[in-house]
Scaffold this motif. Structure first.
Motif, PDB file in Angstrom:
ATOM      1  N   MET A  18      -7.652  -8.211  -1.450  1.00 32.41           N
ATOM      2  CA  MET A  18      -8.981  -8.020  -2.015  1.00 32.41           C
ATOM      3  C   MET A  18      -9.875  -9.194  -1.643  1.00 32.41           C
ATOM      4  SD  MET A  18      -9.893  -7.085  -5.981  1.00 32.41           S
ATOM      5  CE  MET A  18      -9.196  -5.451  -5.791  1.00 32.41           C
ATOM      6  N   GLU A  19     -11.133  -8.916  -1.381  1.00 37.76           N
ATOM      7  CA  GLU A  19     -12.089  -9.972  -1.057  1.00 37.76           C
ATOM      8  C   GLU A  19     -13.284  -9.856  -1.990  1.00 37.76           C
ATOM      9  OE1 GLU A  19     -14.114 -12.087   2.823  1.00 37.76           O
ATOM     10  OE2 GLU A  19     -13.701  -9.936   2.926  1.00 37.76           O
ATOM     11  N   ASP A  20     -13.466 -10.852  -2.855  1.00 36.10           N
ATOM     12  CA  ASP A  20     -14.584 -10.888  -3.801  1.00 36.10           C
ATOM     13  C   ASP A  20     -14.720  -9.580  -4.581  1.00 36.10           C
ATOM     14  OD1 ASP A  20     -15.193 -13.469  -2.905  1.00 36.10           O
ATOM     15  OD2 ASP A  20     -16.466 -12.703  -1.303  1.00 36.10           O
ATOM     16  N   GLY A  21     -13.598  -9.063  -5.058  1.00 31.29           N
ATOM     17  CA  GLY A  21     -13.618  -7.858  -5.869  1.00 31.29           C
ATOM     18  C   GLY A  21     -13.589  -6.556  -5.097  1.00 31.29           C
ATOM     19  N   ARG A  22     -13.608  -6.618  -3.762  1.00 32.21           N
ATOM     20  CA  ARG A  22     -13.596  -5.407  -2.933  1.00 32.21           C
ATOM     21  C   ARG A  22     -12.220  -5.235  -2.304  1.00 32.21           C
ATOM     22  NH1 ARG A  22     -15.095  -4.058   2.569  1.00 32.21           N
ATOM     23  NH2 ARG A  22     -15.410  -6.270   2.976  1.00 32.21           N
ATOM     24  N   LEU A  23     -11.608  -4.083  -2.513  1.00 32.54           N
ATOM     25  CA  LEU A  23     -10.278  -3.820  -1.977  1.00 32.54           C
ATOM     26  C   LEU A  23     -10.354  -3.573  -0.479  1.00 32.54           C
ATOM     27  CD1 LEU A  23      -7.253  -3.349  -2.642  1.00 32.54           C
ATOM     28  CD2 LEU A  23      -7.819  -0.917  -2.926  1.00 32.54           C
ATOM     29  N   LEU A  24      -9.629  -4.388   0.300  1.00 29.42           N
ATOM     30  CA  LEU A  24      -9.595  -4.220   1.752  1.00 29.42           C
ATOM     31  C   LEU A  24      -8.425  -3.350   2.197  1.00 29.42           C
ATOM     32  CD1 LEU A  24     -10.436  -7.826   3.049  1.00 29.42           C
ATOM     33  CD2 LEU A  24     -11.990  -5.954   2.461  1.00 29.42           C
ATOM     34  N   GLY A  25      -7.324  -3.408   1.465  1.00 29.86           N
ATOM     35  CA  GLY A  25      -6.161  -2.602   1.828  1.00 29.86           C
ATOM     36  C   GLY A  25      -5.075  -2.709   0.783  1.00 29.86           C
ATOM     37  N   GLU A  26      -4.242  -1.667   0.708  1.00 27.56           N
ATOM     38  CA  GLU A  26      -3.144  -1.663  -0.256  1.00 27.56           C
ATOM     39  C   GLU A  26      -1.994  -0.833   0.294  1.00 27.56           C
ATOM     40  OE1 GLU A  26      -2.470  -1.145  -5.058  1.00 27.56           O
ATOM     41  OE2 GLU A  26      -4.059   0.028  -4.096  1.00 27.56           O
ATOM     42  N   SER A  27      -0.783  -1.289   0.052  1.00 29.58           N
ATOM     43  CA  SER A  27       0.430  -0.565   0.427  1.00 29.58           C
ATOM     44  C   SER A  27       1.245  -0.325  -0.834  1.00 29.58           C
ATOM     45  CB  SER A  27       1.233  -1.382   1.445  1.00 29.58           C
ATOM     46  OG  SER A  27       2.412  -0.697   1.824  1.00 29.58           O
ATOM     47  N   GLU A 183      -1.356  10.629 -13.790  1.00 31.07           N
ATOM     48  CA  GLU A 183      -0.343   9.836 -13.100  1.00 31.07           C
ATOM     49  C   GLU A 183      -0.948   8.904 -12.057  1.00 31.07           C
ATOM     50  OE1 GLU A 183       3.937  10.461 -10.822  1.00 31.07           O
ATOM     51  OE2 GLU A 183       3.055  12.060 -12.031  1.00 31.07           O
ATOM     52  N   ALA A 184      -2.025   9.316 -11.402  1.00 31.46           N
ATOM     53  CA  ALA A 184      -2.658   8.486 -10.370  1.00 31.46           C
ATOM     54  C   ALA A 184      -3.216   7.185 -10.932  1.00 31.46           C
ATOM     55  CB  ALA A 184      -3.763   9.274  -9.667  1.00 31.46           C
ATOM     56  N   LEU A 185      -3.516   7.170 -12.233  1.00 33.83           N
ATOM     57  CA  LEU A 185      -4.079   5.978 -12.876  1.00 33.83           C
ATOM     58  C   LEU A 185      -3.079   5.261 -13.771  1.00 33.83           C
ATOM     59  CD1 LEU A 185      -7.511   7.406 -14.125  1.00 33.83           C
ATOM     60  CD2 LEU A 185      -7.094   6.132 -12.015  1.00 33.83           C
ATOM     61  N   ARG A 186      -1.960   5.905 -14.058  1.00 32.75           N
ATOM     62  CA  ARG A 186      -1.113   5.470 -15.164  1.00 32.75           C
ATOM     63  C   ARG A 186      -0.355   4.173 -14.907  1.00 32.75           C
ATOM     64  NH1 ARG A 186       2.910   9.932 -16.478  1.00 32.75           N
ATOM     65  NH2 ARG A 186       0.937  11.078 -16.492  1.00 32.75           N
ATOM     66  N   PHE A 187       0.022   3.927 -13.664  1.00 30.52           N
ATOM     67  CA  PHE A 187       0.955   2.835 -13.397  1.00 30.52           C
ATOM     68  C   PHE A 187       0.281   1.611 -12.787  1.00 30.52           C
ATOM     69  CE2 PHE A 187       3.235   6.890 -12.971  1.00 30.52           C
ATOM     70  CZ  PHE A 187       4.054   6.775 -14.084  1.00 30.52           C
ATOM     71  N   GLN A 188       0.938   0.471 -12.940  1.00 35.46           N
ATOM     72  CA  GLN A 188       0.422  -0.768 -12.387  1.00 35.46           C
ATOM     73  C   GLN A 188       0.481  -0.752 -10.861  1.00 35.46           C
ATOM     74  OE1 GLN A 188       3.047  -0.253 -14.257  1.00 35.46           O
ATOM     75  NE2 GLN A 188       4.680  -1.751 -13.973  1.00 35.46           N
ATOM     76  N   ARG A 189      -0.529  -1.340 -10.245  1.00 30.17           N
ATOM     77  CA  ARG A 189      -0.593  -1.431  -8.785  1.00 30.17           C
ATOM     78  C   ARG A 189      -1.069  -2.834  -8.422  1.00 30.17           C
ATOM     79  NH1 ARG A 189      -1.144   4.115  -6.416  1.00 30.17           N
ATOM     80  NH2 ARG A 189      -1.522   3.024  -4.448  1.00 30.17           N
ATOM     81  N   ALA A 190      -0.791  -3.235  -7.193  1.00 29.61           N
ATOM     82  CA  ALA A 190      -1.204  -4.565  -6.742  1.00 29.61           C
ATOM     83  C   ALA A 190      -2.714  -4.723  -6.757  1.00 29.61           C
ATOM     84  CB  ALA A 190      -0.653  -4.825  -5.342  1.00 29.61           C
ATOM     85  N   SER A 191      -3.462  -3.636  -6.499  1.00 24.06           N
ATOM     86  CA  SER A 191      -4.922  -3.734  -6.532  1.00 24.06           C
ATOM     87  C   SER A 191      -5.417  -4.093  -7.929  1.00 24.06           C
ATOM     88  CB  SER A 191      -5.556  -2.418  -6.073  1.00 24.06           C
ATOM     89  OG  SER A 191      -5.021  -1.318  -6.781  1.00 24.06           O
ATOM     90  N   SER A 192      -4.743  -3.584  -8.971  1.00 21.03           N
ATOM     91  CA  SER A 192      -5.107  -3.945 -10.347  1.00 21.03           C
ATOM     92  C   SER A 192      -4.729  -5.393 -10.649  1.00 21.03           C
ATOM     93  CB  SER A 192      -4.415  -3.008 -11.336  1.00 21.03           C
ATOM     94  OG  SER A 192      -4.880  -1.689 -11.192  1.00 21.03           O
TER      95      SER A 192
END
Length: 236
Positions: A18-27, A183-192
Motif C-alpha cells: 500500500m502507498e499512502d492509503g492506496r492499495l497497489l497489490g495484494e496476494s 464472506e468476501a468481507l468477513r476475514f482478515q486480509r493483508a490489505s486491512s
C-alpha cells in the motif's frame, strides 16, 4: 510511504503493498499449506510484479495476534527478517482490528470481530464504524460464546459478525438479529493490516524490528497443559 503488510493469523495467508492509503497489490492464498511454505513466495512474487524491493518500504506491518500461535509466529518472524537488514520500522496490528477494517464501508455498524480460540472460547473485540474507519470500543480478549452473546444482545440487528469465528457465533446470535458479514468481507486480509498500520504510523505507534512481538492473549496449549500439571503437583 510504501507499506508491506502480511497476514498469517489463521488458515488463509496474504501479502499486500500500500502507498499512502492506496492499495497497489495484494496476494491471497486460502489452502491447507503451511504459511512457512506460502508466505514468503507470495511476498517475492508480489514485489516482482510491482517492481519493488525490500529497500523501498518505509514500514512493514503484520497481524501480530491473536490467532493461530504457529501462524502468528511465522508472520512476525517473516516481517522481522525482512525489516532487519535496513532497520525498517515495523507495526504489529491486532488481528481483530484488521478484521474490523474490512467493514469500513458499513457506516454506523457495530462490528463484533471474533476468531475461534478453541477450547470453547473466542478471541473478540468490538468496534464502531465511524467516518469510514473502525473505532475500538474495548481491548482484545478471550471469552466464551455464551458470555459474548449476553453482552452483545442489547445491540441487536446493528451488530455485524466478522472473522473466522463469526460462523460459530451466528447460531447463538441469530436470536437477536445479528448479521453475518458477507464472506468476501468477513476475514482478515493483508490489505486491512496495511490500512490499520497506516493509521497507527500517523500516531507514532511503530517499533524497531527487534521490538516486534506476537500478541497471543492466551498461553499456547502446551504451556497451559504444563501449568496444569505443575498446579496438580502442588496440590496437597
Amino acid at each position: 510511504m510504501l507499506i508491506l503488510a502480511l497476514e498469517s493469523s489463521a488458515v488463509a495467508a496474504s501479502a499486500a503493498v500500500m502507498e499512502d492509503g492506496r492499495l497497489l497489490g495484494e496476494s491471497y492464498v486460502n489452502t491447507r499449506l503451511t504459511h512457512s511454505r506460502t508466505l514468503m513466495p507470495m511476498v517475492k512474487n508480489l514485489l516482482l510484479s510491482l517492481e519493488k524491493t525490500v529497500e523501498d518500504f518505509g514500514l512493514m506491518a503484520i497481524s501480530a495476534g491473536p490467532g493461530s500461535f504457529t501462524g502468528v509466529r511465522i508472520g512476525v518472524s517473516c516481517v522481522k527478517g525482512l525489516a532487519f537488514p535496513n532497520n525498517t520500522p515495523c507495526c504489529g496490528v491486532s488481528t481483530l482490528e484488521a478484521i474490523a477494517w474490512g467493514a469500513a464501508a458499513l457506516e454506523g455498524a457495530k462490528v463484533c470481530a471474533v476468531m475461534d480460540a478453541r477450547c470453547g472460547q473466542v478471541y473478540q473485540a468490538m468496534f464502531s464504524i465511524e467516518d469510514g474507519r473502525p473505532r475500538r470500543l474495548y481491548e482484545d480478549r478471550a471469552l466464551s460464546i455464551e458470555e459474548l452473546a449476553t453482552e452483545c444482545e442489547p445491540i441487536g440487528p446493528s451488530l455485524v459478525l466478522m472473522g473466522d469465528g463469526a460462523q460459530l457465533c451466528q447460531e447463538t446470535f441469530r436470536r437477536f438479529g445479528a448479521r453475518l458479514a458477507p464472506e468476501a468481507l468477513r476475514f482478515q486480509r493483508a490489505s486491512s493490516v496495511a490500512l490499520a498500520a497506516f493509521e497507527l504510523e500517523k500516531q507514532g505507534k511503530t517499533c524497531t524490528p527487534d521490538a516486534l512481538l506476537p500478541s497471543y492473549l492466551r498461553l499456547p496449549q502446551a504451556e497451559r497443559e504444563l501449568k496444569k500439571k505443575e498446579e496438580r503437583k502442588r496440590e496437597p
